[in-house]
Design an enzyme around this catalytic site. Structure first.
Site, PDB file in Angstrom:
ATOM      1  N   GLY A  63       0.780  -1.244   0.000  1.00  0.00           N
ATOM      2  CA  GLY A  63       0.000   0.000   0.000  1.00  0.00           C
ATOM      3  C   GLY A  63       0.807   1.288   0.000  1.00  0.00           C
ATOM      4  N   TRP A  65       2.290   2.910  -2.482  1.00  0.00           N
ATOM      5  CA  TRP A  65       1.893   3.815  -3.569  1.00  0.00           C
ATOM      6  C   TRP A  65       0.496   4.384  -3.327  1.00  0.00           C
ATOM      7  CZ3 TRP A  65       3.538   2.466  -9.272  1.00  0.00           C
ATOM      8  CH2 TRP A  65       4.941   2.385  -9.336  1.00  0.00           C
ATOM      9  N   ASP A  83      -4.906  -5.961  -5.585  1.00  0.00           N
ATOM     10  CA  ASP A  83      -3.767  -6.884  -5.434  1.00  0.00           C
ATOM     11  C   ASP A  83      -4.292  -8.287  -5.104  1.00  0.00           C
ATOM     12  OD1 ASP A  83      -0.515  -6.120  -4.771  1.00  0.00           O
ATOM     13  OD2 ASP A  83      -1.188  -8.166  -4.364  1.00  0.00           O
ATOM     14  N   ASP A  99      -6.845 -11.615  -8.292  1.00  0.00           N
ATOM     15  CA  ASP A  99      -5.798 -11.792  -9.306  1.00  0.00           C
ATOM     16  C   ASP A  99      -6.270 -11.159 -10.615  1.00  0.00           C
ATOM     17  OD1 ASP A  99      -4.040 -12.709 -11.219  1.00  0.00           O
ATOM     18  OD2 ASP A  99      -3.957 -14.755 -10.433  1.00  0.00           O
ATOM     19  N   ASP A 124       2.583  -1.432 -10.414  1.00  0.00           N
ATOM     20  CA  ASP A 124       3.871  -1.834  -9.839  1.00  0.00           C
ATOM     21  C   ASP A 124       3.871  -3.362  -9.707  1.00  0.00           C
ATOM     22  OD1 ASP A 124       6.383  -1.301  -8.772  1.00  0.00           O
ATOM     23  OD2 ASP A 124       5.665  -1.009  -6.731  1.00  0.00           O
ATOM     24  N   LYS A 164       5.665  -0.801 -14.132  1.00  0.00           N
ATOM     25  CA  LYS A 164       6.962  -1.474 -13.918  1.00  0.00           C
ATOM     26  C   LYS A 164       7.070  -2.659 -14.868  1.00  0.00           C
ATOM     27  CE  LYS A 164       7.709  -3.977 -10.133  1.00  0.00           C
ATOM     28  NZ  LYS A 164       7.941  -3.975  -8.686  1.00  0.00           N
TER      29      LYS A 164
HETATM   30  C1  LIG Z   1       6.280  -4.616  -5.671  1.00  0.00           C
HETATM   31  S1  LIG Z   1       4.726  -5.070  -5.041  1.00  0.00           S
HETATM   32  C2  LIG Z   1       3.849  -3.545  -5.090  1.00  0.00           C
HETATM   33  C3  LIG Z   1       4.281  -2.567  -4.030  1.00  0.00           C
HETATM   34  C4  LIG Z   1       3.352  -1.371  -3.944  1.00  0.00           C
HETATM   35  N1  LIG Z   1       3.478  -0.517  -5.116  1.00  0.00           N
HETATM   36  C5  LIG Z   1       3.650  -0.556  -2.723  1.00  0.00           C
HETATM   37  O1  LIG Z   1       4.193   0.557  -2.837  1.00  0.00           O
HETATM   38  O2  LIG Z   1       3.328  -1.011  -1.634  1.00  0.00           O
HETATM   39  C6  LIG Z   1       4.025  -5.955  -6.386  1.00  0.00           C
HETATM   40  C7  LIG Z   1       2.641  -6.472  -6.124  1.00  0.00           C
HETATM   41  O3  LIG Z   1       2.087  -6.969  -7.336  1.00  0.00           O
HETATM   42  C8  LIG Z   1       1.121  -7.924  -6.969  1.00  0.00           C
HETATM   43  N2  LIG Z   1       0.693  -8.727  -8.127  1.00  0.00           N
HETATM   44  C9  LIG Z   1       1.477  -9.505  -8.923  1.00  0.00           C
HETATM   45  N3  LIG Z   1       0.736 -10.118  -9.855  1.00  0.00           N
HETATM   46  C10 LIG Z   1      -0.545  -9.718  -9.663  1.00  0.00           C
HETATM   47  C11 LIG Z   1      -1.795 -10.032 -10.290  1.00  0.00           C
HETATM   48  N4  LIG Z   1      -1.840 -10.898 -11.317  1.00  0.00           N
HETATM   49  N5  LIG Z   1      -2.929  -9.456  -9.835  1.00  0.00           N
HETATM   50  C12 LIG Z   1      -2.877  -8.593  -8.785  1.00  0.00           C
HETATM   51  N6  LIG Z   1      -1.727  -8.264  -8.134  1.00  0.00           N
HETATM   52  C13 LIG Z   1      -0.578  -8.821  -8.556  1.00  0.00           C
HETATM   53  C14 LIG Z   1       1.840  -8.735  -5.894  1.00  0.00           C
HETATM   54  O4  LIG Z   1       0.942  -9.471  -5.106  1.00  0.00           O
HETATM   55  C15 LIG Z   1       2.596  -7.635  -5.127  1.00  0.00           C
HETATM   56  O5  LIG Z   1       1.910  -7.258  -3.968  1.00  0.00           O
END
Ligand SMILES: C[S@@+](CC[C@H](N)C(=O)[O-])C[C@H]1O[C@@H](n2cnc3c(N)ncnc32)[C@H](O)[C@@H]1O
Length: 209
Positions: A63, A65, A83, A99, A124, A164
């Site tokens: 969270g 961002w 997420d 998802d 992200d 990203k």
């Molecule tokens: C680097 S973290 C994000 C950090 C966030 N921007 C923050 O500042 O807290 C990447 C996130 O992408 C999510 N993610 C990856 N694939 C996903 C998908 N198919 N659907 C939803 N979320 C996904 C992961 O669960 C993870 O929490």
């Protein structure tokens, strides 16, 4: 004499030190993630957010961002975050857990917007890292493709995308596609992004369709 080995060792040390620096700063500032600094850096270089706009934050947990953005858009703006993982509530952020590979989740996201378009989409999202580039890069590109599909449905004309993605096989092709959809596209590597990581951020402005 500085040997190749000792230089490589110093660079490694510098990288891990720098990474620790952001982890420590995030802890001190009570931030949810060190990623917060990446977005703050992108806001500084690219002026992404202003009061009153609507933002969708994909891959939002834990969270960092979302918290940053909700302060920028203020009471007249809104933020929807999504997420797979749970995320502790943030006032004025609507969180959808699911998802984004699942069409049902995407449909819920669109329904939440009730046919309204948003000004900014953030992603992200990161795949589970295997450490093997031949696995991780295609997974990252796949997530990027998913985001292009989401843009087509909910991003307003002129809107911004921050995404990203991992550099490597397929990256240039993906970038070409983004360039065809937006009028201005930049590749950013914020200070808080580890130099050892293949991740870069695409900042695309002026959505065309
Ligand atoms: C680097 S973290 C994000 C950090 C966030 N921007 C923050 O500042 O807290 C990447 C996130 O992408 C999510 N993610 C990856 N694939 C996903 C998908 N198919 N659907 C939803 N979320 C996904 C992961 O669960 C993870 O929490």
């Amino acid at each position: 004499m500085v040997t190749h080995r000792s230089a490589a060792k110093s660079i490694r040390w510098l990288h891990s030190h720098r990474a620790d620096y952001y982890v420590k700063r995030a802890f001190k500032k009570h931030l949810r993630s060190r990623s917060w600094f990446k977005l703050a850096n992108l806001q500084f270089t690219d002026s992404l957010f202003k009061p009153g706009i609507s933002v969708v934050d994909l891959g939002s947990a834990p969270g960092g961002w979302s918290k940053y953005v909700v302060n920028k858009v203020g009471k007249n703006g809104f933020v929807i975050a999504c997420d797979i993982l749970p995320m502790k509530p943030i006032p004025r952020v609507y969180f959808l857990q699911g998802d984004l590979n699942d069409n049902k989740v995407i449909k819920i996201l669109y329904n939440l917007l009730n046919n309204k378009k948003v000004q900014v989409i953030l992603s992200d999202m990161s795949p589970n890292i295997s450490g093997k580039s031949e696995i991780d890069i295609p997974r990252s590109i796949h997530l990027g493709e998913l985001v292009i599909h989401i843009c087509a449905n909910i991003l307003e004309v002129g809107g911004y995308l921050v995404l990203k993605i991992f550099q490597g096989e397929g990256f240039e092709k993906y970038l070409c596609c983004i360039r065809s959809l937006f009028t201005k596209v930049e590749i950013r590597k914020p200070d808080a992004s580890r130099l050892s990581s293949r991740e870069v951020y695409i900042v695309a402005k002026g959505y065309k369709i």
